[in-house]
Every structure is written in structure tokens, then in C-alpha cells.
Design a protein around this motif. Structure first.
Motif, short mmCIF file in Angstrom:
data_model
loop_
_atom_site.label_atom_id
_atom_site.label_comp_id
_atom_site.label_asym_id
_atom_site.label_seq_id
_atom_site.Cartn_x
_atom_site.Cartn_y
_atom_site.Cartn_z
N GLU A 422 38.02 35.38 32.19
CA GLU A 422 37.12 36.09 31.88
C GLU A 422 36.67 37.47 32.21
OE1 GLU A 422 36.65 32.96 32.71
OE2 GLU A 422 36.52 31.93 30.61
N GLN A 423 36.95 37.40 33.53
CA GLN A 423 36.81 38.52 34.42
C GLN A 423 38.13 39.57 34.26
OE1 GLN A 423 36.27 36.89 38.46
NE2 GLN A 423 33.94 36.90 38.19
N GLU A 426 37.87 41.53 31.03
CA GLU A 426 36.75 42.33 30.91
C GLU A 426 37.40 43.62 31.44
OE1 GLU A 426 32.18 43.49 32.55
OE2 GLU A 426 33.04 41.46 32.56
N GLU A 430 38.48 47.54 30.03
CA GLU A 430 37.91 48.84 30.67
C GLU A 430 39.32 49.53 31.16
OE1 GLU A 430 34.97 50.49 34.03
OE2 GLU A 430 35.06 48.14 33.59
#
Length: 611
Positions: A422-423, A426, A430
Motif C-alpha cells: 500500500e505504501q 502511494e 506520486e
């Protein structure tokens, strides 16, 4: 022109030289004539005085012989008796004068009574007004005297002697006329005349002028009044005078007259000026010297000077033309070669025609062009190296800025891979956006450098600048009024009489667009953008003006330098592209600005659709 100046110098030199020589010769001639005239006049005066003295001695000798004659002694004895009777002697003077070759003869008693007169017998028994001076004059030489006659007066050379045969002397007064015969006895040199003026009355009279009837003077003396000024001057100042008498309009007939006063009462012609007081001025001797020789010589000198001067000027023209051609031909070649070098033909050479100064100048010019050509090649090589070094430095600087964020993004991705899915997801999203943005930035930088290196040559066609300006204004209209930014007002000031110019519409559009973008960046708080066209001295002018903060003098000097920029995100190629486009069109671009006064970019193009 140099030839004209050289011709003027030669002609002026010849003219001044001939004029100086002519003046010098004329002055020497004049002085020689004056000296000769003075010498001839002095000789004639000396001759006149010798003749005067000789005639006076002859008159005195004859009068003295009469005074010592038996007839004179018997007369004196008879006149000393009482009572005296002078009647028998009435005609004695006339007969005695004829025998003694005298024009005048009188016998006068001691009391002044005239006993007998040869020139005027009717004076018998009358007193002689000059009797008081007889005792003194009886012991002196001959003298001038105006003798009263029955029909006028006559100038004569007189002598007085006394006969003593008792207590009362009898005076014998005899003389000869001073007339034409006296003057004819003078040996006159050619070109000289001697006249005698009898000083009687208060005004000049031609009848009182005695001349020896010289044939050369006969045609001139019909105007004797021309002698009046010099005669009046002698009568006024009682001294010798000199004057030029013009007998006719022809100066060759002029004569230089020397007027010499002659005094009476035993003064004689040799009397000193300080002893002339109270002596009567009886006559004036006029000695004329013809100026024909001098005038004709002066005319010959003038004619020769004109002839020599004219010939000299013609020769000066020919010679100066030849010299000027030889001198100016190498100079003209050098001037033409210098123009060729100025036009860019650095291989120009001139012929070395000699070892003089012009030859040295031509050789120096050839060495200079050779050195300039070598220096030009060196300069081109140096400029190329400097340009590549500057390009590499700028490119490295421009690429370095986006590479640093790319490196950080990749490092973040590597670290995020070790985290939870999940990290990582993200951070990946970006980082992907950052990577894409920086890659786009790199592509833009490379595109701008590529655009600057591949500026196409303009395709010149007749272009209406007003239409180009309207197109640029319409292109940026939406961006100028974009919401969220300060509003910028665009104004068009277009010359309706502007003629088409030979230009590439697309390249001009790009250059003007760069100027508009530069103006928009200069007005972050809004303002007015002015697009203007006009004509000036046969040129078409495009102006892009803003009301921003303006530029300093240092910024104005460096504004068109490639890669120079005062903006944080600029490449410094926009204005360099503008200058390149304008230069390719044969025009020029300049900037007018100052701190707080806004900025105006001015593009000058030839106002002709023919290019």
C-alpha cells in the motif's frame, strides 16, 4: 578632391611666383628710371647754370666795356657839368646796344633819371624805380630782371656797371633776353624738354610760358594748362617741385617735370634756399623727361608676365594632372581595397608599384590584410570553441536542474519497495507524476536548444506587418485575460499607410511572440501591452512596449546575449532568437528602457516589398 587641391596649389604657386617676379622687375625698373631721370635732370640743371653763368659773364663784360668806353666817359663828364643837358644822348643807347649785341641798354644818372633807353626810348627823362639798388648791383654779377617794355614785360639777364667822370656816376644797365634762343642753346638729351615760365601776375597764364618750339613737344604744348599745378605749387612753396604731367590718355605720352624756381635781384639760379628771403621769384625752369620708355618697358614686362603666367598655369595644369594621376592612382587603389576589406573581402591585395612612401603604404596594407585574415581565422576558431564550451556549460546547467529531482524520486521508489504494497503504491503514483513532469521539462529544454541551433533562413515575401501584429494579438488574447492572473490590456497602434515589407511572416510571428512573452513576464501585476507599427526615414518600425519595471543599463547591454536571462526558469534564448531573426531580415533590434519606465523593443526593417 586631392587632384583639384594639387592643381590649385600648382596654379597658385606659378601665379604668385610670376606676380612676384613681375612686381620685382617693375619696381627695379621704376627705381632705375627715377635714378636716371634725376641724373639727367641734374645734368641739365647744371648745364643751364653753366649757360646762365656764361651768358651773364658775357653780358657783364659787354656792359663793362660800354661803361669804360670813351663815349660813356664823355657822357658822364657832360652830365656832371652845370647845367647838364641830356638831350643829345636820346638815341645813344639804341645804337650802342646794336653794336654790343645787347637786347636791353639804358644810361641812368645817379639820381635815377634815365638818360637814354634802347628798349623804350620814350622813357627818356623819367626816373628809374630801381635806381636805389644800382650802387650795390654795379659791383655784382649778372642777375635776372623783369624789364618793363612799351608793349609788356620781358625777362632778361642784366648787368650794371658805373662810369665815373666826376662826382656823379652814370650807370650803364645792359642785358639780354632770356627767351627761346637761350633755351635752344641747351644741349638736351633725347626725350627731355626745357621750358621757362615767367612769373608775372597772380594767376597762371599760358602766354607766359617760353618754349624752344621743340618738334617733339609741339603736339603736346597745345594743352599748356596741364603745367599749371606744378607751377602753382612752386609759386606757393617757393621750392623745387616734381610732378607727372599727362598730356593724353596714353600714359606713354606722360612726362616727369622738375620745376626749379629762378630768383631775381642778383640771386641767380645757384642761390641757397636760406638766402631767397625777400628775393622776387621771376621765373620757373621746367625740365620735362619723357616716360615713354619706362611706360613701354612696363607694358612689355606686364605682357611678358601675363604670357609667362598663362603658359606657366597651363603647364601647371598639365603637370599637376600628371603628378596627381601618379600620386592618386595608388591612393585610389588603397581606398578601393579598404572598401573591399570593409565589405568582408579580406583577401584583397593592392599592387606595390615602388619603394617610395606609397609603395611602403601598399606593402603595409597587404601585410595588414594578411595578418587580419590570419587573426580572423584564429578568432573564428576561438569563437567556435568558446561557443561550444558555453553551449556545453549551459546545457549541463539546464539538464542538471531536472536530473536532481529524478535522482531523488528514484531513491524514494527504491526505499518504498521495501515497505508495504500500500505504501509503495502511494509513493509510486506520486513519483511517477514527478518523473513524467521532469522528463517533459528535459524534452522542452532539448527542444529549445534544438530550435536555436536550427533557425531556418527566412523565405522573403511581401508581408503586411499590420496583419502579423493583429495575428500575434489574437494569439495571446486569451492568455492575457486568463482568470486567476493580473489582467494585461493589449493595444494596437498600427500605421494604416504602412507599405508591405520583404519578410518571412512565420519567423516574424515567432520573434514578435517571444517579445510579447517577455513583456508578459515583465508585468506580473498587470499592465498595458502596446503593439505598434510606423515608418521612419524609409524604414518600417515594429514596437512592442510594456509598462513593467524596466531594465537597468547593464541588463540592456546583455539582453540579447545567448543564454543570458534574468528569469529563474528562462534559458536566455528567446531574445537571442529575436535578434537572429531580425538580422537574417537585414534589420536591427534595439531596446529602450529604464528602471520604473517600462520597456520598448524596436525592430527596424526596410520599408520595401522588393527586399
Amino acid at each position: 578632391m586631392f587632384r583639384r587641391k594639387l592643381l590649385t596649389v600648382f596654379a597658385l604657386t606659378v601665379f604668385l611666383s610670376v606676380a612676384a617676379v613681375a612686381w620685382l622687375v617693375s619696381e627695379v625698373t621704376r627705381r632705375a628710371f627715377v635714378r636716371s631721370d634725376d641724373e639727367r635732370t641734374a645734368a641739365l640743371v647744371t648745364q643751364f647754370r653753366r649757360e646762365f653763368a656764361r651768358q651773364g659773364e658775357d653780358v657783364a663784360r659787354r656792359v663793362e666795356a660800354i661803361a669804360k668806353s670813351d663815349a660813356a666817359i664823355r657822357m658822364a663828364l657832360a652830365l656832371n657839368r652845370a647845367p647838364a643837358d641830356s638831350g643829345p644822348y636820346f638815341e645813344v643807347a639804341k645804337a650802342t646796344a646794336e653794336n654790343s649785341q645787347l637786347d636791353f641798354l639804358e644810361f641812368v644818372e645817379s639820381d635815377g633819371t634815365i638818360v637814354s633807353s634802347a628798349q623804350w626810348p620814350a622813357k627818356f627823362g623819367y626816373p628809374d624805380a630801381a635806381a636805389g639798388g644800382f650802387p650795390t648791383e654795379a659791383d655784382q654779377d649778372a642777375f635776372l630782371k623783369q624789364e618793363e617794355l612799351q608793349d609788356g614785360t620781358q625777362l632778361g639777364l642784366f648787368a650794371v656797371r658805373s662810369t665815373r667822370a666826376g662826382e656823379r656816376p652814370v650807370y650803364v644797365i645792359g642785358g639780354r633776353r632770356l627767351d627761346k634762343d637761350f633755351l635752344s642753346a641747351l644741349d638736351l638729351p633725347a626725350g627731355m624738354h626745357a621750358l621757362l615760365y615767367q612769373n608775372r601776375g597772380d594767376h597762371f597764364s599760358a602766354d607766359l610760358l617760353i618754349d624752344p618750339s621743340s618738334p617733339s613737344l609741339g603736339d603736346k604744348i597745345h594743352s599748356p594748362d596741364k603745367l599749371q599745378p606744378v607751377v602753382d605749387a612752386v609759386r606757393k612753396y617757393v621750392e623745387e617741385m616734381t610732378a607727372v604731367v599727362a598730356w593724353s590718355p596714353d600714359h606713354a605720352d606722360d612726362e616727369m617735370f622738375h620745376a626749379i624756381p629762378l630768383f631775381g635781384a642778383n640771386a641767380g639760379p645757384d642761390v641757397r634756399p636760406d638766402s631767397r628771403k625777400d628775393r622776387p621769384l621771376l621765373a620757373i625752369l621746367l625740365i620735362g623727361n619723357s616716360r615713354r620708355t619706362y611706360v613701354e618697358l612696363k607694358r612689355h614686362i606686364r605682357s611678358a608676365a601675363l604670357l609667362v603666367g598663362g603658359g606657366g598655369i597651363v603647364l601647371a595644369i598639365l603637370f599637376s594632372s600628371w603628378v596627381a594621376a601618379r600620386v592618386t592612382r595608388p591612393v585610389e587603389q588603397l581606398a578601393h581595397a579598404a572598401q573591399e576589406v570593409a565589405a568582408g573581402n579580406w583577401n584583397t591585395r593592392v599592387d606595390v608599384l615602388g619603394a617610395d612612401e606609397l609603395g611602403q603604404l601598399a606593402d603595409s596594407f597587404n601585410r595588414m590584410t594578411t595578418e587580419l585574415l590570419g587573426q580572423k581565422e584564429q578568432l573564428v576558431q576561438a569563437e567556435r570553441v568558446a561557443a561550444w564550451r558555453e553551449l556545453a556549460r549551459r546545457l549541463a546547467h539546464e539538464l542538471k536542474n531536472p536530473l536532481f529531482p529524478l535522482q531523488l524520486t528514484m531513491e524514494n521508489l527504491v526505499r518504498a519497495r521495501q515497505q508495504t504494497p500500500e505504501q509503495f503504491e502511494e509513493v509510486f503514483r506520486e513519483s511517477s507524476r514527478t518523473l513524467l513532469a521532469e522528463i517533459a521539462n528535459l524534452k522542452g529544454i532539448i527542444a529549445r536548444f534544438n530550435e536555436f541551433s536550427k533557425m531556418p533562413q527566412p523565405q522573403l515575401r511581401p508581408v503586411q506587418l499590420n496583419e502579423v501584429m493583429r495575428g500575434v494579438c489574437q494569439l495571446f488574447q486569451a492568455q492575457l485575460e486568463e482568470p486567476g492572473r493580473a489582467k494585461i490590456k493589449c493595444e494596437l497602434e498600427l500605421d494604416p499607410h504602412l507599405k508591405p515589407v520583404a519578410a518571412d511572416a512565420e519567423l516574424l510571428h515567432r520573434a514578435i511572440s517571444n517579445l510579447v512573452l517577455n513583456a508578459m513576464d515583465a508585468m506580473p501585476n498587470g499592465g498595458t501591452l502596446t503593439l505598434r507599427t510606423r515608418t521612419d526615414s524609409g524604414k518600417a518600425l515594429i514596437e512592442v512596449a510594456d509598462t513593467g519595471a524596466g531594465m537597468t543599463a547593464e541588463e540592456r547591454e546583455r539582453i540579447f546575449t545567448p543564454y543570458y536571462t534574468s528569469k529563474a526558469g528562462g534559458t536566455g534564448l528567446g531574445l537571442a532568437i529575436v535578434q537572429s531573426v531580425v538580422s537574417d531580415h537585414g534589420g536591427r533590434v534595439r531596446v529602450l528602457s529604464g528602471p520604473g519606465r517600462g520597456t520598448i523593443f524596436v525592430i527596424e526593417l526596410l520599408n520595401s516589398s522588393n527586399g
